[in-house]
Design a protein around this motif. Sequence first.
Motif, PDB file in Angstrom:
ATOM      1  N   TYR A  43       0.860  -1.184   0.000  1.00 55.78           N
ATOM      2  CA  TYR A  43       0.000   0.000   0.000  1.00 55.78           C
ATOM      3  C   TYR A  43       0.898   1.236   0.000  1.00 55.78           C
ATOM      4  CZ  TYR A  43      -3.961  -2.963   1.314  1.00 55.78           C
ATOM      5  OH  TYR A  43      -4.941  -3.906   1.331  1.00 55.78           O
ATOM      6  N   ASP A  45       1.244   5.247   0.015  1.00 55.73           N
ATOM      7  CA  ASP A  45       0.499   6.456   0.358  1.00 55.73           C
ATOM      8  C   ASP A  45       1.197   7.673  -0.261  1.00 55.73           C
ATOM      9  OD1 ASP A  45      -1.343   8.149   1.410  1.00 55.73           O
ATOM     10  OD2 ASP A  45      -0.628   8.018   3.478  1.00 55.73           O
ATOM     11  N   ASN A  71      -4.348  -0.800  -7.992  1.00 57.32           N
ATOM     12  CA  ASN A  71      -5.716  -0.431  -7.626  1.00 57.32           C
ATOM     13  C   ASN A  71      -5.678   0.712  -6.633  1.00 57.32           C
ATOM     14  OD1 ASN A  71      -7.215  -2.590  -8.966  1.00 57.32           O
ATOM     15  ND2 ASN A  71      -6.158  -3.934  -7.532  1.00 57.32           N
ATOM     16  N   ARG A  73      -7.468   2.102  -3.181  1.00 52.58           N
ATOM     17  CA  ARG A  73      -8.322   1.773  -2.034  1.00 52.58           C
ATOM     18  C   ARG A  73      -8.720   3.082  -1.378  1.00 52.58           C
ATOM     19  NH1 ARG A  73      -7.134  -3.791  -0.343  1.00 52.58           N
ATOM     20  NH2 ARG A  73      -7.078  -4.810  -2.382  1.00 52.58           N
ATOM     21  N   TYR A  74     -10.011   3.355  -1.390  1.00 53.69           N
ATOM     22  CA  TYR A  74     -10.525   4.607  -0.832  1.00 53.69           C
ATOM     23  C   TYR A  74     -11.180   4.331   0.511  1.00 53.69           C
ATOM     24  CZ  TYR A  74     -13.245   8.837  -0.241  1.00 53.69           C
ATOM     25  OH  TYR A  74     -13.799   9.987   0.262  1.00 53.69           O
ATOM     26  N   ASP A  75     -10.787   5.064   1.523  1.00 52.50           N
ATOM     27  CA  ASP A  75     -11.328   4.976   2.863  1.00 52.50           C
ATOM     28  C   ASP A  75     -12.288   6.148   3.058  1.00 52.50           C
ATOM     29  OD1 ASP A  75     -11.892   4.689   5.542  1.00 52.50           O
ATOM     30  OD2 ASP A  75      -9.843   5.069   6.222  1.00 52.50           O
ATOM     31  N   SER A  81      -7.113   8.003   0.370  1.00 57.37           N
ATOM     32  CA  SER A  81      -6.914   6.859  -0.513  1.00 57.37           C
ATOM     33  C   SER A  81      -5.450   6.438  -0.499  1.00 57.37           C
ATOM     34  CB  SER A  81      -7.340   7.202  -1.948  1.00 57.37           C
ATOM     35  OG  SER A  81      -6.511   8.213  -2.468  1.00 57.37           O
ATOM     36  N   ALA A  84      -2.992   0.370  -3.930  1.00 62.69           N
ATOM     37  CA  ALA A  84      -2.686  -1.031  -3.641  1.00 62.69           C
ATOM     38  C   ALA A  84      -1.975  -1.612  -4.863  1.00 62.69           C
ATOM     39  CB  ALA A  84      -3.961  -1.809  -3.351  1.00 62.69           C
ATOM     40  N   LEU A 150      -3.268  -2.136   7.859  1.00 62.91           N
ATOM     41  CA  LEU A 150      -3.231  -2.458   6.427  1.00 62.91           C
ATOM     42  C   LEU A 150      -3.011  -3.953   6.241  1.00 62.91           C
ATOM     43  CD1 LEU A 150      -1.104   0.533   5.113  1.00 62.91           C
ATOM     44  CD2 LEU A 150      -3.577   0.276   5.048  1.00 62.91           C
ATOM     45  N   ASP A 152      -4.664  -7.710   4.172  1.00 66.62           N
ATOM     46  CA  ASP A 152      -5.442  -8.245   3.067  1.00 66.62           C
ATOM     47  C   ASP A 152      -5.481  -9.764   3.241  1.00 66.62           C
ATOM     48  OD1 ASP A 152      -5.788  -9.386   0.196  1.00 66.62           O
ATOM     49  OD2 ASP A 152      -6.304  -7.262   0.008  1.00 66.62           O
TER      50      ASP A 152
END
Length: 172
Positions: A43, A45, A71, A73-75, A81, A84, A150, A152
């Motif tokens: 991930y 940032d 991809n 990933r939106y929080d 975001s 990923a 974080l 998965d």
Amino acid sequence: MKTKISPAFVGAFVIGAFALGIIALLSFGGMSFFSKPQRFLVYFDESIHGLDAGSPVKLRGVRVGRVATLNIRYDQQNNRSVVAVVCEFSRDVVTDNKGVVIDVASRSELQSMIDRGLRAQLGTLGLATGLLYVELDFKDPKEYPADPKLTDPRYVVVPWVRSVVSEFQASA
């Protein structure tokens, strides 16, 4: 007069050419039909402009894999975001100090490497092109701790370290 070419000769030629093509693909194409590489997730940032699917993944400058997918990933809760990045780690490229191959295809072995400080960072392939790659290296896990939020279920998550370019931009 025309010479008549045997259909058996043409068939043998086509089969031989096809076989040579398959051998060339397996030998020189770097294709691994029989071994599935270990996938892991990072991930980021920060901006990954210049990183694409197929970009190299390197460990201390040696290519050990490739970027498989990207991809966002939106929080919604935090209005934030992260990117990923799913990477593939090729088998049989990392050995220990005795020359024994480390089985990076094993999820537990990859997690063990992360616990010992394996971290991912964006690197620049060329300043003129702006192309990026994923650089893996071992850092002090106390200085660069993994974020326990974080996770998965499908992949091992390799913690990220801010890139040199991003650090420079933040300090300027």
